[in-house]
Scaffold this active site. Sequence first.
Site, short mmCIF file in Angstrom:
data_model
loop_
_atom_site.label_atom_id
_atom_site.label_comp_id
_atom_site.label_asym_id
_atom_site.label_seq_id
_atom_site.Cartn_x
_atom_site.Cartn_y
_atom_site.Cartn_z
N LYS A 169 0.86 -1.19 0.00
CA LYS A 169 0.00 0.00 0.00
C LYS A 169 0.89 1.24 0.00
CE LYS A 169 -3.45 2.57 2.75
NZ LYS A 169 -4.43 2.55 3.85
N ASP A 200 -2.92 10.06 3.81
CA ASP A 200 -4.33 9.67 3.89
C ASP A 200 -5.07 10.64 4.79
OD1 ASP A 200 -6.77 8.43 3.99
OD2 ASP A 200 -6.09 6.69 5.16
N LYS A 223 -10.65 12.40 8.32
CA LYS A 223 -10.16 11.93 9.62
C LYS A 223 -10.08 13.11 10.59
CE LYS A 223 -6.97 8.33 7.99
NZ LYS A 223 -7.60 7.16 8.60
N ASP A 276 1.22 6.10 5.76
CA ASP A 276 0.28 5.18 5.10
C ASP A 276 0.87 4.54 3.84
OD1 ASP A 276 -2.13 3.93 5.40
OD2 ASP A 276 -3.30 5.43 4.30
N ASP A 334 -12.46 6.92 3.37
CA ASP A 334 -11.27 6.65 4.18
C ASP A 334 -10.86 5.17 4.09
OD1 ASP A 334 -9.16 7.20 5.82
OD2 ASP A 334 -10.34 7.30 7.67
N GLU A 384 -9.73 3.69 1.64
CA GLU A 384 -9.17 3.90 0.30
C GLU A 384 -8.09 2.89 -0.06
OE1 GLU A 384 -7.98 5.31 2.96
OE2 GLU A 384 -5.87 4.89 2.63
N ARG A 442 -7.74 -0.30 0.32
CA ARG A 442 -8.18 -1.54 -0.35
C ARG A 442 -8.54 -1.28 -1.81
NH1 ARG A 442 -12.75 -2.23 4.11
NH2 ARG A 442 -11.19 -1.03 5.22
N1 BES Z 1 -4.70 4.30 6.68
C1 BES Z 1 -5.85 3.95 7.43
C2 BES Z 1 -5.58 2.87 8.48
C3 BES Z 1 -4.67 3.22 9.61
C4 BES Z 1 -5.19 3.59 10.84
C5 BES Z 1 -3.31 3.11 9.48
C6 BES Z 1 -4.36 3.87 11.89
C7 BES Z 1 -2.46 3.40 10.53
C8 BES Z 1 -2.98 3.78 11.74
C9 BES Z 1 -6.93 3.43 6.51
O1 BES Z 1 -6.94 3.94 5.22
C10 BES Z 1 -8.24 3.79 7.13
O2 BES Z 1 -8.49 4.95 7.27
N2 BES Z 1 -9.02 2.79 7.51
C11 BES Z 1 -10.27 3.01 8.12
C12 BES Z 1 -11.25 2.03 7.55
C13 BES Z 1 -12.67 2.29 7.95
C14 BES Z 1 -13.17 3.56 7.31
C15 BES Z 1 -13.52 1.11 7.52
C16 BES Z 1 -10.11 2.80 9.62
O3 BES Z 1 -9.39 1.90 10.02
O4 BES Z 1 -10.68 3.58 10.38
ZN ZN Z 2 -5.08 4.62 4.49
ZN ZN Z 3 -8.04 5.76 5.07
#
Ligand code: BES
Ligand code: ZN
Ligand code: ZN
Length: 498
Positions: free
Chosen positions: A265, A270, A277, A288, A347, A349, A351
């Site tokens: 990734k 992000d 966020k 990220d 968010d 994104e 995947r």
């Molecule tokens: N990049 C984040 C995941 C992340 C969170 C990485 C904390 C490092 C530390 C990812 O893109 C994300 O935002 N995931 C969301 C998914 C949700 C919207 C289903 C999450 O984990 O909140």
């Molecule tokens: Zn992310």
């Molecule tokens: Zn994200």
Amino acid sequence: MIFNNKSIKSHNNEAETKFVTYFEDSSSEDLNLALDSDMLTKIKFILDSEDFKGKQGELQIINLFRNECPKNIILVGIGKKEDFTLDRLRKSIGKATKEAAKLKAKSIDINIENLLSVMNLDMTITTICEAVVMADYKFDKYKSDRKASTLEEFSILYTEENQLESINKGINEGVILGQANLLARILVNEPSNVLGPIELAEAAKKAGDESGFEVEIFDEASIKELNMQAFLEVARASVKPPRLIVMRYNGNPEKKEEILGLVGKGLTYDSGGLSIKPTNSMVSMKSDMGGAAAVIGAMTAITKLKAKVNVVAVVAACENMIDGDGYRPGDIIGSMGGKTIEVLNTDAEGRLTLVDAVNYIIEKEHATKVVDIATLTGAVLSALGTTATGVVSNNDFFYARLEQASKICDEKVWRLPTFDEYKELIKSDVADLKNIGGPNAGSITAGLFIGEFVQEKPWLHLDIAGTSWADKDVDYGSKGGTGAGARLLYHLVKQLEN
Ligand code: BES
Ligand code: ZN
Ligand code: ZN
């Protein structure tokens, strides 16, 4: 830093600081390590006073107050022999290296003979050198008052000429693996205003040129031609154009049809997009691209150490930003593989970029096995903390190889279940899939979403959202990016040789 070997007979005592490793269950009589009487007396004094017991990670600095070398000894506790693991050694040596740096030592030497009662020569040396490299780094390049590390030379002392081949092999491997980990950390620590998709691609190119793997970079027009619709939707709101980075290494020409695909990734930032966020969650989102950093780091080690495996690595690099033309929650988008996706949260994104990269690596690079590695979900942090990487897999044999690799480098992994009930959670009423699976089991549904694109290939999904970032310096690690995945992927590749 220069790593070398030196004969105890002809070159002993040239280093400023000497590491003397000590098991909790050994006695001072075991200190048969070519120490002169001055050193031995002082070490014995410390041991007799019971200030130092040799517990794992315990350190004792002994200042010898003299002009000739060594000027200091660092007694390094390794714990009990029966509890010995390579990672205990790695952690202790890492801590000792940081201590030597604080003493402003230029040179360190170590005699490893006493360790050979519990571990073979080259693994011991690999582990020690890896630890020294990893410990001698901190992210301070933007501080005006930064001071370069004083450490210039690290020497392994040997007694027998016939050990030299193993020693040199161990040093080479340890240094390369340590540097692979550092490269990943350095890339993660670089802020997003400095490192965007273009710069990430340039860093991959540079790593490829230096270590000998091929790098091909696709610009936005070429990504459009490839029809990577999901990836492009994520990239759309940023003024920084996306890049598709492809790295290739042919280590086994005899089995050229067998290709391991690594997908990292590569979100250089992000923000969450319209599903924005909160600030506190956004501040560390330069990290990220930790998955991308891991595959780039791994590729350097795979190539330099000439692993006998064909490996292709792919990073779909972009930024998830906010713009009037950005993708929205509620949009239904396409993907390179043809499946339609209902976007319920911008968010989620990672995947979306990953499924196009996975599809690309199978369709265009003919990968026969796929590993994806990603800072994918906050949920994996809730489940496993910062200790273990969460894994989703469709193949027990492949997962077993990962577990083996994990034991060698002590980057811990834990497999999550993939029951059919979870797969139901990512089905959409209006498209083939939806990009979030609801409030529960977020790391599993995120993994299974990617699994929808692997076409039955043996597959491992590594969620490093918890393990790729450290809030403080520990052992051989530093605050910020941990480089998680670089060494793990290298050792996984080694497990797949033959
Ligand atoms: N990049 C984040 C995941 C992340 C969170 C990485 C904390 C490092 C530390 C990812 O893109 C994300 O935002 N995931 C969301 C998914 C949700 C919207 C289903 C999450 O984990 O909140
Ligand atoms: Zn992310
Ligand atoms: Zn994200």
